[in-house]
Design a protein around this motif. Sequence first.
Motif, PDB file in Angstrom:
ATOM      1  N   ASP A 388       8.617   8.595   4.860  1.00  0.00           N
ATOM      2  CA  ASP A 388       7.323   7.967   5.100  1.00  0.00           C
ATOM      3  C   ASP A 388       6.262   8.994   5.530  1.00  0.00           C
ATOM      4  O   ASP A 388       5.069   8.730   5.421  1.00  0.00           O
ATOM      5  N   HIS A 412      10.027  -0.596   0.049  1.00  0.00           N
ATOM      6  CA  HIS A 412       8.577  -0.458  -0.147  1.00  0.00           C
ATOM      7  C   HIS A 412       8.323   0.735  -1.076  1.00  0.00           C
ATOM      8  O   HIS A 412       7.604   1.681  -0.742  1.00  0.00           O
ATOM      9  N   ARG A 415       4.970   2.596  -1.861  1.00  0.00           N
ATOM     10  CA  ARG A 415       4.561   3.532  -0.809  1.00  0.00           C
ATOM     11  C   ARG A 415       5.333   4.854  -0.973  1.00  0.00           C
ATOM     12  O   ARG A 415       4.781   5.946  -0.827  1.00  0.00           O
ATOM     13  N   THR A 633       5.453 -10.084  -2.261  1.00  0.00           N
ATOM     14  CA  THR A 633       5.643  -9.961  -0.817  1.00  0.00           C
ATOM     15  C   THR A 633       4.426  -9.231  -0.261  1.00  0.00           C
ATOM     16  O   THR A 633       3.494  -8.894  -1.011  1.00  0.00           O
ATOM     17  N   ARG A 634       4.430  -8.966   1.031  1.00  0.00           N
ATOM     18  CA  ARG A 634       3.273  -8.299   1.642  1.00  0.00           C
ATOM     19  C   ARG A 634       3.093  -6.873   1.124  1.00  0.00           C
ATOM     20  O   ARG A 634       2.081  -6.254   1.382  1.00  0.00           O
ATOM     21  N   ARG A 635       4.070  -6.335   0.426  1.00  0.00           N
ATOM     22  CA  ARG A 635       3.972  -4.957  -0.043  1.00  0.00           C
ATOM     23  C   ARG A 635       3.628  -4.825  -1.516  1.00  0.00           C
ATOM     24  O   ARG A 635       3.230  -3.760  -1.965  1.00  0.00           O
ATOM     25  N   ASP A 667      11.198  -4.862   2.650  1.00  0.00           N
ATOM     26  CA  ASP A 667      10.528  -4.590   3.920  1.00  0.00           C
ATOM     27  C   ASP A 667      11.119  -3.326   4.566  1.00  0.00           C
ATOM     28  O   ASP A 667      12.326  -3.277   4.823  1.00  0.00           O
ATOM     29  N   CYS A 682      13.248 -10.619   3.476  1.00  0.00           N
ATOM     30  CA  CYS A 682      11.806 -10.550   3.740  1.00  0.00           C
ATOM     31  C   CYS A 682      11.180 -11.808   3.128  1.00  0.00           C
ATOM     32  O   CYS A 682      11.831 -12.536   2.367  1.00  0.00           O
ATOM     33  N   THR A 737       0.535  -2.400  -5.126  1.00  0.00           N
ATOM     34  CA  THR A 737       0.511  -2.476  -3.677  1.00  0.00           C
ATOM     35  C   THR A 737      -0.245  -3.729  -3.269  1.00  0.00           C
ATOM     36  O   THR A 737      -0.965  -4.330  -4.071  1.00  0.00           O
ATOM     37  N   GLN A 738      -0.107  -4.098  -1.997  1.00  0.00           N
ATOM     38  CA  GLN A 738      -0.805  -5.288  -1.526  1.00  0.00           C
ATOM     39  C   GLN A 738      -2.316  -5.106  -1.657  1.00  0.00           C
ATOM     40  O   GLN A 738      -3.034  -6.037  -2.012  1.00  0.00           O
TER      41      GLN A 738
END
Length: 748
Positions: A388, A412, A415, A633-635, A667, A682, A737-738
């Motif tokens: 990350d 993710h 990312r 999802t949120r990602r 997640d 998730c 991406t979100q």
Amino acid sequence: MTVTETHCPYCALQCGMTLQADAADRGKVVRLEPADFPVNRGGLCAKGWTAAELLGHEDRLLTPLVRERKGGPLRPASWDEALGVITAAIRRSQREYGRDSVGAFGGGGLTNEKAYTLGKFVRVALRSSAIDYNGRFCMSSAATAANRSFGVDRGLPFPLEDVARAQTLMLVGANPADAMPPSMQHLEAGRAAGARHIVVDPRRTATARDAYLHLQPLPGTDLALANGLLHIAVREGLIDEAFIRDRTTGFDAVRAAVTGYWPQRVERMTGVSETDMRECVRLLATQRPSMILTARGAEQHSNGTDTAQAWLNLALALGLVGRPYEGYGTITGQGNGQGGREHGQKADQLPGYRRLDDPAARAHVAGVWGIDADELPRPGLSAYEMLDRLGTPGGVRVLLVLASNIAVSAPHSSRMLERLRSLDLLVVSDIFLSETAALADVVLPTAQWAEEEGTMTNLEGRVIRRRRALPPPGEVRTDLSVLKELADRLGRGQFFSDRPREVFEELRRASAGGVADYAGITYERIDKEDGVFWPCPAEDHPGTPRLFADGFPTADGRARFHRVEHRDPHETPDRQFPYVLTTGRLMRQYQSGTQTRRVKELDAAAPEPMAELHPDLARRHGIADGDWVELRTRRGAARMRARCDPGVRPDTIFAPFHWPGTNVLTDPALDPHSRMPAFKACAVAISRADGPAEAADVSASAAGIAAGAARADFGQVDELIGDGVGARGGGVRVSRTQSELDRTRGGA
Ligand code: SF4
């Protein structure tokens, strides 16, 4: 013809097999047959049967590739040029940004010799703390729980054959019928002898279908279920008070904790009926011998360590551990997932399962390596934390990746692609142009299973030999020789060998006295004894097939209970993302699919990911079997086809992780103890889609990675390899991406 006894290149069962090769035809394998090895007894799954196809595959990388500029194409290069680029980048980065700006990411498929050498290379040649490996995404939660309770982490503390003797077998988040089919003969032998099998899984898997009892909890509630079962065992007087008194510590706190998990409450939390819970406890406690085995379904959560701990607590309280044909174990996934987590490719670890922050361990290993203990760096960051921070101030800027396909397997993953692209130099060693290799600045072609010597440690802790049946093709080299030459170029070559046997001899000395003690294991003993179980501290020691009969390797010789409490998953369903996404494997694919997606028979049987959902859930959204659906999802989002299956919980959607796309959704919330991401639960939304989306297409053609791109025909390489991610053979079409979603939807 030559005949070589070796093991399957894929999972931790490490099925024995025999390769017949034609010496006159560059060692071409003409016949592959299963061996009568204790774990597979003449069986192989479809992956094993077709493994030889990997050896002469047209996509094989045969020469190094380099990219002259970011965004430019990869082109063939000599080893001298490729290693020169790497060495120059390492020197420049460490001069400008410090030693920890160069790091490595390993894999649970590396032989013990390679995992050991990679850990040593980073500490001794790079003198960096930046190393971790993909096993962090696999076994780390169960390993952490076992270490803190038993003082040792060996997946199965008994031979797999013992499973056939258990009269009650509980499998939690494990699906061996799909993940390692030959192992089922041991389970089937148990069933034939009257054993009752209990499967805990949100899906009615092939393993669950044949079980006596299938408990189907909501993903992320396994801990509550285990505590609930222990509550019942305490209330009904089914715990083993004598075992608890004589061989364990810490039970009072656990007993107090589980009073809060009365059956009706646990039924509401998990969806498992009180009747089934009571039946389950009765079987475990009274139809003996009993075993509890966990796998990734229970462990890949942001509370995975505590969840594994809850099952381990239950096994201890019932007095199962250390008794013949009973116990608690965890089923290792990757081929060398066990050995790969023992010998130093983890951020906090030295060989022999020693701790990098332990002064005595540092002194011992430094002595074996011929360096001063003060030269050893301190522990570094865990896998996701290191990844990350790639390319950020203080993060790694030059990364060497061995045997891992981060672009597909990290959570993710969109990312992760950004992070990988931000590196100053990404070096990937692989046999094929994986999605991660396609992003690399330097690609190194490496030898594969049947082209190299070494040892692996299977799911039982049995150290076995991988034997060379044929030479590597083209200009392919082994990872050991690459690491040795890089060390030479960095002026530290005197500390390294590229000969597997020499490396193993050194590993034996480095592990001597450690928890995972290989001191008494030799190549000759492995040959003679069908493998040797660690710990094996001396050549006249028989090895240790069964652990804990006489005690635990803890300070007081007792196993330790740990009080654990249910926590909701990091993400729970809400109005926007109303369901739970869980991920896992298919029978005919393996891990990130780099190998199995290229095997014709496997690709034909499982050509694309499919989202599995209950027919009721499908109807609610107007989805029919085979329709394209979008998971969000949120990602990010991914599109794949739907497969309606009444065996999945109506609130849960399952997606396999062998293709790019699924991990766009997952997640990255980490378990506080093991640093395991929350792969298994998730919040997700689903909708019908018209087809594969065009906007953010990352399919093979868009990425410029077409069939044959990595072949020996390098005339094509400049045209075909771009800076992108391929979804070879995959049906996943979108990874946004979100923030991109928000832009296109006006803020979803
Ligand atoms: Fe290979 Fe695992 Fe299949 Fe055995 S079960 S053949 S080791 S993939």
